[in-house]
Motif scaffolding. Structure first.
Motif, short mmCIF file in Angstrom:
data_model
loop_
_atom_site.label_atom_id
_atom_site.label_comp_id
_atom_site.label_asym_id
_atom_site.label_seq_id
_atom_site.Cartn_x
_atom_site.Cartn_y
_atom_site.Cartn_z
N GLY A 60 -24.10 -3.26 -0.53
CA GLY A 60 -23.91 -4.21 -1.62
C GLY A 60 -23.02 -3.68 -2.71
N SER A 61 -23.26 -2.44 -3.13
CA SER A 61 -22.43 -1.86 -4.19
C SER A 61 -21.00 -1.65 -3.72
N ALA A 62 -20.83 -1.28 -2.44
CA ALA A 62 -19.48 -1.06 -1.91
C ALA A 62 -18.67 -2.34 -1.91
N ARG B 45 -24.33 -7.87 6.00
CA ARG B 45 -24.72 -9.28 6.05
C ARG B 45 -25.91 -9.55 5.13
N GLU B 46 -26.88 -8.67 5.15
CA GLU B 46 -28.06 -8.86 4.32
C GLU B 46 -27.73 -8.74 2.83
N ALA B 47 -26.80 -7.83 2.50
CA ALA B 47 -26.40 -7.67 1.10
C ALA B 47 -25.76 -8.93 0.57
N VAL B 48 -24.88 -9.53 1.36
CA VAL B 48 -24.22 -10.77 0.95
C VAL B 48 -25.22 -11.91 0.84
N ARG B 49 -26.16 -11.96 1.76
CA ARG B 49 -27.14 -13.05 1.80
C ARG B 49 -28.14 -12.96 0.66
N GLU C 44 -28.42 1.06 -9.29
CA GLU C 44 -29.68 0.47 -9.73
C GLU C 44 -29.75 -1.03 -9.47
N MET C 45 -28.61 -1.70 -9.42
CA MET C 45 -28.58 -3.16 -9.25
C MET C 45 -29.12 -3.61 -7.91
N PHE C 46 -29.04 -2.76 -6.89
CA PHE C 46 -29.34 -3.19 -5.53
C PHE C 46 -30.59 -2.50 -4.99
N PRO C 47 -31.39 -3.20 -4.19
CA PRO C 47 -32.55 -2.58 -3.54
C PRO C 47 -32.10 -1.57 -2.49
N ALA C 48 -33.00 -0.67 -2.16
CA ALA C 48 -32.64 0.49 -1.33
C ALA C 48 -32.02 0.11 0.01
N LYS C 49 -32.53 -0.93 0.65
CA LYS C 49 -32.08 -1.27 2.00
C LYS C 49 -30.61 -1.62 2.07
N VAL C 50 -30.09 -2.24 1.04
CA VAL C 50 -28.71 -2.73 1.07
C VAL C 50 -27.87 -2.11 -0.04
#
Length: 328
Positions: free
Chosen positions: A255-257, A119-123, A245-251
Protein backbone atom coordinates in the motif's frame (compact mmCIF):
# COMPACT_ATOMS: atom_id res chain seq x y z
CA UNK A 1 24.07 6.64 -29.42
CA UNK A 2 24.68 3.34 -27.64
CA UNK A 3 26.43 5.01 -24.69
CA UNK A 4 23.62 7.40 -23.62
CA UNK A 5 20.95 4.77 -24.31
CA UNK A 6 22.78 2.22 -22.14
CA UNK A 7 23.34 4.80 -19.41
CA UNK A 8 19.65 5.70 -19.50
CA UNK A 9 18.56 2.05 -19.23
CA UNK A 10 20.94 1.39 -16.34
CA UNK A 11 19.67 4.49 -14.59
CA UNK A 12 16.09 3.27 -15.03
CA UNK A 13 17.02 -0.11 -13.53
CA UNK A 14 18.69 1.66 -10.62
CA UNK A 15 15.67 3.90 -10.12
CA UNK A 16 13.20 1.00 -10.13
CA UNK A 17 15.35 -0.89 -7.64
CA UNK A 18 15.95 1.92 -5.17
CA UNK A 19 12.41 3.25 -5.54
CA UNK A 20 10.96 -0.12 -4.58
CA UNK A 21 13.28 -0.37 -1.62
CA UNK A 22 12.48 2.99 -0.02
CA UNK A 23 9.08 2.11 1.44
CA UNK A 24 10.28 -1.39 2.38
CA UNK A 25 13.25 0.07 4.23
CA UNK A 26 10.93 2.53 5.96
CA UNK A 27 8.62 -0.25 7.15
CA UNK A 28 11.57 -2.33 8.29
CA UNK A 29 13.05 0.43 10.47
CA UNK A 30 9.75 1.75 11.85
CA UNK A 31 8.60 -1.74 12.85
CA UNK A 32 11.79 -2.16 14.87
CA UNK A 33 11.61 1.31 16.44
CA UNK A 34 10.53 1.77 20.08
CA UNK A 35 7.19 3.45 20.76
CA UNK A 36 7.41 7.22 20.71
CA UNK A 37 10.67 7.27 18.73
CA UNK A 38 9.56 6.00 15.34
CA UNK A 39 10.38 9.17 13.41
CA UNK A 40 13.85 9.41 14.97
CA UNK A 41 14.66 5.85 13.95
CA UNK A 42 12.99 6.31 10.54
CA UNK A 43 15.12 9.41 9.95
CA UNK A 44 17.93 7.00 9.10
CA UNK A 45 16.27 6.56 5.69
CA UNK A 46 16.22 10.20 4.49
CA UNK A 47 19.48 11.03 6.30
CA UNK A 48 21.42 8.29 4.53
CA UNK A 49 19.82 9.24 1.22
CA UNK A 50 20.90 12.82 1.82
CA UNK A 51 24.44 11.82 2.78
CA UNK A 52 24.63 9.68 -0.34
CA UNK A 53 23.71 12.75 -2.40
CA UNK A 54 26.41 14.70 -0.55
CA UNK A 55 28.95 12.01 -1.41
CA UNK A 56 27.86 12.00 -5.05
CA UNK A 57 27.94 15.78 -5.38
CA UNK A 58 31.21 15.90 -3.46
CA UNK A 59 32.76 13.45 -5.90
CA UNK A 60 31.44 15.53 -8.79
CA UNK A 61 32.82 18.71 -7.24
CA UNK A 62 36.28 17.18 -6.78
CA UNK A 63 36.37 15.79 -10.31
CA UNK A 64 35.14 18.96 -12.03
CA UNK A 65 37.57 21.03 -9.95
CA UNK A 66 40.67 18.93 -10.59
CA UNK A 67 40.20 17.38 -14.04
CA UNK A 68 40.31 19.29 -17.30
CA UNK A 69 37.21 19.45 -19.47
CA UNK A 70 38.86 17.21 -22.08
CA UNK A 71 39.85 14.59 -19.50
CA UNK A 72 36.39 14.73 -17.93
CA UNK A 73 34.77 13.96 -21.28
CA UNK A 74 37.29 11.21 -22.04
CA UNK A 75 37.60 9.22 -18.80
CA UNK A 76 36.92 11.36 -15.73
CA UNK A 77 33.16 10.82 -15.77
CA UNK A 78 33.75 7.10 -15.14
CA UNK A 79 35.33 7.64 -11.71
CA UNK A 80 32.09 8.01 -9.68
CA UNK A 81 30.67 4.90 -11.30
CA UNK A 82 33.77 2.90 -10.40
CA UNK A 83 33.57 4.14 -6.81
CA UNK A 84 29.99 2.90 -6.59
CA UNK A 85 30.84 -0.72 -7.48
CA UNK A 86 32.26 -1.79 -4.07
CA UNK A 87 29.45 0.04 -2.29
CA UNK A 88 26.93 -2.08 -4.17
CA UNK A 89 28.73 -5.25 -3.07
CA UNK A 90 28.69 -4.09 0.55
CA UNK A 91 24.98 -3.32 0.34
CA UNK A 92 24.24 -6.75 -1.13
CA UNK A 93 26.15 -8.44 1.69
CA UNK A 94 24.33 -6.48 4.39
CA UNK A 95 20.96 -7.15 2.82
CA UNK A 96 21.61 -10.89 2.75
CA UNK A 97 22.15 -10.90 6.54
CA UNK A 98 18.99 -9.01 7.53
CA UNK A 99 16.08 -10.81 9.23
CA UNK A 100 12.41 -9.87 8.90
CA UNK A 101 10.82 -7.68 11.56
CA UNK A 102 8.88 -9.08 14.55
CA UNK A 103 5.63 -7.76 13.02
CA UNK A 104 6.15 -9.72 9.81
CA UNK A 105 7.38 -12.83 11.64
CA UNK A 106 4.18 -12.74 13.70
CA UNK A 107 2.15 -12.71 10.49
CA UNK A 108 4.09 -15.75 9.29
CA UNK A 109 3.62 -17.61 12.57
CA UNK A 110 -0.12 -17.07 12.48
CA UNK A 111 -0.33 -17.86 8.76
CA UNK A 112 -1.69 -14.38 8.05
CA UNK A 113 0.65 -13.27 5.26
CA UNK A 114 -1.49 -11.74 2.53
CA UNK A 115 -1.06 -13.78 -0.72
CA UNK A 116 -2.14 -10.86 -2.96
CA UNK A 117 -1.05 -7.72 -1.06
CA UNK A 118 -1.21 -5.32 -4.03
CA UNK A 119 -4.81 -6.19 -4.86
CA UNK A 120 -5.86 -6.17 -1.22
CA UNK A 121 -4.14 -2.84 -0.59
CA UNK A 122 -6.04 -1.19 -3.44
CA UNK A 123 -9.32 -2.78 -2.37
CA UNK A 124 -9.11 -2.03 1.35
CA UNK A 125 -6.84 1.02 1.61
CA UNK A 126 -7.65 3.13 -1.43
CA UNK A 127 -8.19 6.32 0.57
CA UNK A 128 -4.88 5.96 2.42
CA UNK A 129 -3.09 5.42 -0.90
CA UNK A 130 -4.72 8.53 -2.38
CA UNK A 131 -3.88 10.59 0.70
CA UNK A 132 -0.27 9.43 0.67
CA UNK A 133 0.01 10.23 -3.03
CA UNK A 134 -1.57 13.65 -2.56
CA UNK A 135 1.03 15.00 -0.17
CA UNK A 136 3.98 12.94 -1.40
CA UNK A 137 3.98 14.83 -4.69
CA UNK A 138 5.44 17.83 -2.85
CA UNK A 139 8.00 15.62 -1.13
CA UNK A 140 8.96 14.12 -4.49
CA UNK A 141 9.21 17.34 -6.48
CA UNK A 142 11.04 19.15 -3.70
CA UNK A 143 13.62 16.42 -3.30
CA UNK A 144 14.32 15.94 -6.99
CA UNK A 145 14.63 19.63 -7.69
CA UNK A 146 16.96 20.23 -4.75
CA UNK A 147 19.09 17.10 -5.05
CA UNK A 148 19.60 16.90 -8.81
CA UNK A 149 17.98 19.65 -10.90
CA UNK A 150 19.67 22.53 -9.07
CA UNK A 151 23.11 21.54 -10.36
CA UNK A 152 22.04 21.96 -13.98
CA UNK A 153 19.77 24.91 -13.17
CA UNK A 154 22.51 26.93 -11.51
CA UNK A 155 25.09 26.30 -14.22
CA UNK A 156 22.85 26.56 -17.28
CA UNK A 157 20.21 29.10 -16.23
CA UNK A 158 22.00 31.23 -13.64
CA UNK A 159 25.52 31.18 -15.07
CA UNK A 160 27.41 29.61 -12.17
CA UNK A 161 30.36 27.33 -12.90
CA UNK A 162 29.82 23.60 -12.57
CA UNK A 163 32.13 23.53 -9.55
CA UNK A 164 30.06 26.24 -7.85
CA UNK A 165 26.85 24.38 -8.66
CA UNK A 166 28.27 21.15 -7.23
CA UNK A 167 29.48 22.95 -4.11
CA UNK A 168 26.05 24.48 -3.57
CA UNK A 169 24.48 21.04 -3.88
CA UNK A 170 26.90 19.61 -1.31
CA UNK A 171 26.04 22.36 1.18
CA UNK A 172 22.27 22.14 0.65
CA UNK A 173 22.20 18.34 1.01
CA UNK A 174 24.32 18.59 4.16
CA UNK A 175 21.75 21.05 5.50
CA UNK A 176 19.04 18.58 4.51
CA UNK A 177 20.73 15.68 6.31
CA UNK A 178 21.29 17.65 9.52
CA UNK A 179 17.78 19.14 9.47
CA UNK A 180 16.31 15.63 9.14
CA UNK A 181 17.52 14.79 12.66
CA UNK A 182 15.83 17.81 14.26
CA UNK A 183 12.67 17.47 12.14
CA UNK A 184 12.34 13.82 13.20
CA UNK A 185 12.56 14.76 16.88
CA UNK A 186 9.84 17.36 16.31
CA UNK A 187 7.68 14.79 14.49
CA UNK A 188 7.84 12.40 17.44
CA UNK A 189 6.96 15.24 19.80
CA UNK A 190 4.26 17.11 17.89
CA UNK A 191 2.97 14.44 15.50
CA UNK A 192 3.03 13.78 11.77
CA UNK A 193 0.10 16.00 10.82
CA UNK A 194 1.43 19.31 12.22
CA UNK A 195 4.81 18.70 10.59
CA UNK A 196 3.26 17.86 7.22
CA UNK A 197 1.10 20.98 7.40
CA UNK A 198 4.12 23.12 8.28
CA UNK A 199 6.17 21.66 5.41
CA UNK A 200 3.46 22.08 2.79
CA UNK A 201 2.74 25.63 3.98
CA UNK A 202 6.46 26.35 3.79
CA UNK A 203 6.56 25.14 0.21
CA UNK A 204 3.69 27.50 -0.61
CA UNK A 205 5.44 30.53 0.92
CA UNK A 206 9.21 30.08 0.47
CA UNK A 207 10.11 28.81 -3.05
CA UNK A 208 9.75 32.25 -4.70
CA UNK A 209 12.14 34.08 -2.32
CA UNK A 210 14.46 31.04 -2.34
CA UNK A 211 14.73 31.07 -6.14
CA UNK A 212 15.25 34.84 -6.08
CA UNK A 213 18.16 34.36 -3.65
CA UNK A 214 19.72 31.77 -5.95
CA UNK A 215 20.14 34.39 -8.67
CA UNK A 216 21.63 37.01 -6.33
CA UNK A 217 25.10 35.47 -5.99
CA UNK A 218 26.82 32.38 -4.64
CA UNK A 219 26.01 33.24 -1.03
CA UNK A 220 22.36 33.68 -1.86
CA UNK A 221 22.37 30.42 -3.81
CA UNK A 222 23.74 28.59 -0.77
CA UNK A 223 20.99 30.04 1.41
CA UNK A 224 18.17 29.57 -1.10
CA UNK A 225 18.91 25.94 -1.90
CA UNK A 226 19.49 25.14 1.78
CA UNK A 227 16.10 26.61 2.74
CA UNK A 228 14.36 24.39 0.18
CA UNK A 229 16.41 21.38 1.29
CA UNK A 230 15.39 21.88 4.92
CA UNK A 231 11.74 22.09 3.90
CA UNK A 232 12.17 18.73 2.15
CA UNK A 233 13.62 17.32 5.38
CA UNK A 234 10.54 18.43 7.33
CA UNK A 235 8.07 16.71 5.01
CA UNK A 236 10.31 13.69 4.42
CA UNK A 237 11.00 12.81 8.05
CA UNK A 238 7.29 12.77 8.88
CA UNK A 239 6.34 11.05 5.65
CA UNK A 240 8.56 8.02 6.34
CA UNK A 241 6.88 6.97 9.61
CA UNK A 242 3.46 8.14 8.39
CA UNK A 243 3.50 6.00 5.26
CA UNK A 244 4.23 2.99 7.47
CA UNK A 245 1.69 3.83 10.17
CA UNK A 246 -1.13 4.55 7.70
CA UNK A 247 -1.41 0.93 6.55
CA UNK A 248 -2.18 -2.32 8.41
CA UNK A 249 0.60 -4.87 8.61
CA UNK A 250 -0.70 -7.26 5.95
CA UNK A 251 -0.62 -4.71 3.13
CA UNK A 252 1.82 -2.15 4.52
CA UNK A 253 4.68 -2.57 2.07
CA UNK A 254 2.41 -2.77 -0.97
CA UNK A 255 0.00 0.00 0.00
CA UNK A 256 2.72 2.48 0.91
CA UNK A 257 4.72 1.59 -2.20
CA UNK A 258 1.78 2.34 -4.51
CA UNK A 259 1.03 5.79 -3.13
CA UNK A 260 4.57 6.92 -2.48
CA UNK A 261 6.25 5.51 -5.58
CA UNK A 262 3.47 6.72 -7.90
CA UNK A 263 4.08 10.26 -6.63
CA UNK A 264 7.80 9.94 -7.27
CA UNK A 265 7.37 8.39 -10.72
CA UNK A 266 4.73 10.83 -11.97
CA UNK A 267 5.94 14.03 -10.31
CA UNK A 268 9.41 13.48 -8.83
CA UNK A 269 11.07 11.84 -11.80
CA UNK A 270 9.54 14.36 -14.20
CA UNK A 271 10.28 17.40 -12.01
CA UNK A 272 13.58 18.38 -13.71
CA UNK A 273 11.96 18.02 -17.14
CA UNK A 274 8.95 20.07 -16.06
CA UNK A 275 11.14 22.74 -14.48
CA UNK A 276 13.30 23.05 -17.58
CA UNK A 277 10.23 23.28 -19.80
CA UNK A 278 8.68 25.97 -17.61
CA UNK A 279 11.83 28.08 -17.73
CA UNK A 280 11.91 27.87 -21.52
CA UNK A 281 8.19 28.46 -21.97
CA UNK A 282 7.92 31.38 -19.57
CA UNK A 283 11.33 32.85 -20.21
CA UNK A 284 11.60 33.32 -16.46
CA UNK A 285 14.33 31.58 -14.42
CA UNK A 286 12.14 31.40 -11.31
CA UNK A 287 9.30 29.60 -13.12
CA UNK A 288 10.02 26.28 -11.29
CA UNK A 289 9.16 28.03 -8.03
CA UNK A 290 5.57 28.52 -9.21
CA UNK A 291 5.37 24.80 -10.02
CA UNK A 292 6.47 23.95 -6.47
CA UNK A 293 3.99 26.40 -4.96
CA UNK A 294 1.06 25.01 -6.98
CA UNK A 295 1.78 21.40 -6.03
CA UNK A 296 2.38 22.32 -2.40
CA UNK A 297 -1.01 24.03 -2.29
CA UNK A 298 -2.63 20.79 -3.47
CA UNK A 299 -0.71 18.79 -0.87
CA UNK A 300 -1.67 21.23 1.87
CA UNK A 301 -5.36 20.78 1.05
CA UNK A 302 -4.92 16.98 1.09
CA UNK A 303 -3.27 17.01 4.51
CA UNK A 304 -5.81 19.42 5.98
CA UNK A 305 -8.84 17.52 4.68
CA UNK A 306 -7.76 13.88 4.50
CA UNK A 307 -4.82 13.15 6.78
CA UNK A 308 -5.51 12.03 10.34
CA UNK A 309 -2.73 11.74 12.91
CA UNK A 310 -1.00 8.33 12.68
CA UNK A 311 1.62 8.64 15.41
CA UNK A 312 -0.21 6.47 17.97
CA UNK A 313 -1.51 3.72 15.68
CA UNK A 314 -0.49 0.13 16.45
CA UNK A 315 1.79 -1.30 13.77
CA UNK A 316 0.49 -4.87 14.20
CA UNK A 317 -3.18 -3.98 13.66
CA UNK A 318 -5.20 -5.98 11.16
CA UNK A 319 -6.81 -4.92 7.91
CA UNK A 320 -10.20 -4.70 9.59
CA UNK A 321 -8.98 -2.26 12.25
CA UNK A 322 -10.06 1.40 11.96
CA UNK A 323 -8.17 2.97 9.06
CA UNK A 324 -5.37 5.33 9.93
CA UNK A 325 -4.23 8.23 7.83
CA UNK A 326 -7.66 9.45 6.79
CA UNK A 327 -10.53 11.25 8.47
CA UNK A 328 -13.67 9.22 9.03
Amino acid sequence: MAAPVLLFLLRCAQGFSTGGEYTGASAFIVEYAPEGRRARFAAAVPVTVGLASVAGSGAGFLITSTVTAEALQSWGWRIPFLLAAPLGAIGLYLRSKVEDTPVFRSLEQHDEVEPAPLREAVRRCGRQIATLFGYSITNAVGYYLVSSYMIAYMSEELGYSKSQAQLTNVVSMLAYSVACVFAAVASDRFGRRPMLIAACAGFVLLPLPAFWLMGSGLGGALVGTSVLAMLVSVIGTSNVPALVEMFPAKVRASGSAIGYTAAYVLFGGTAPFAATGLVEAAGNPIAPAFYMVALAAVSLVVVLTSFKETRGLALDRGVDAPAGGVRA
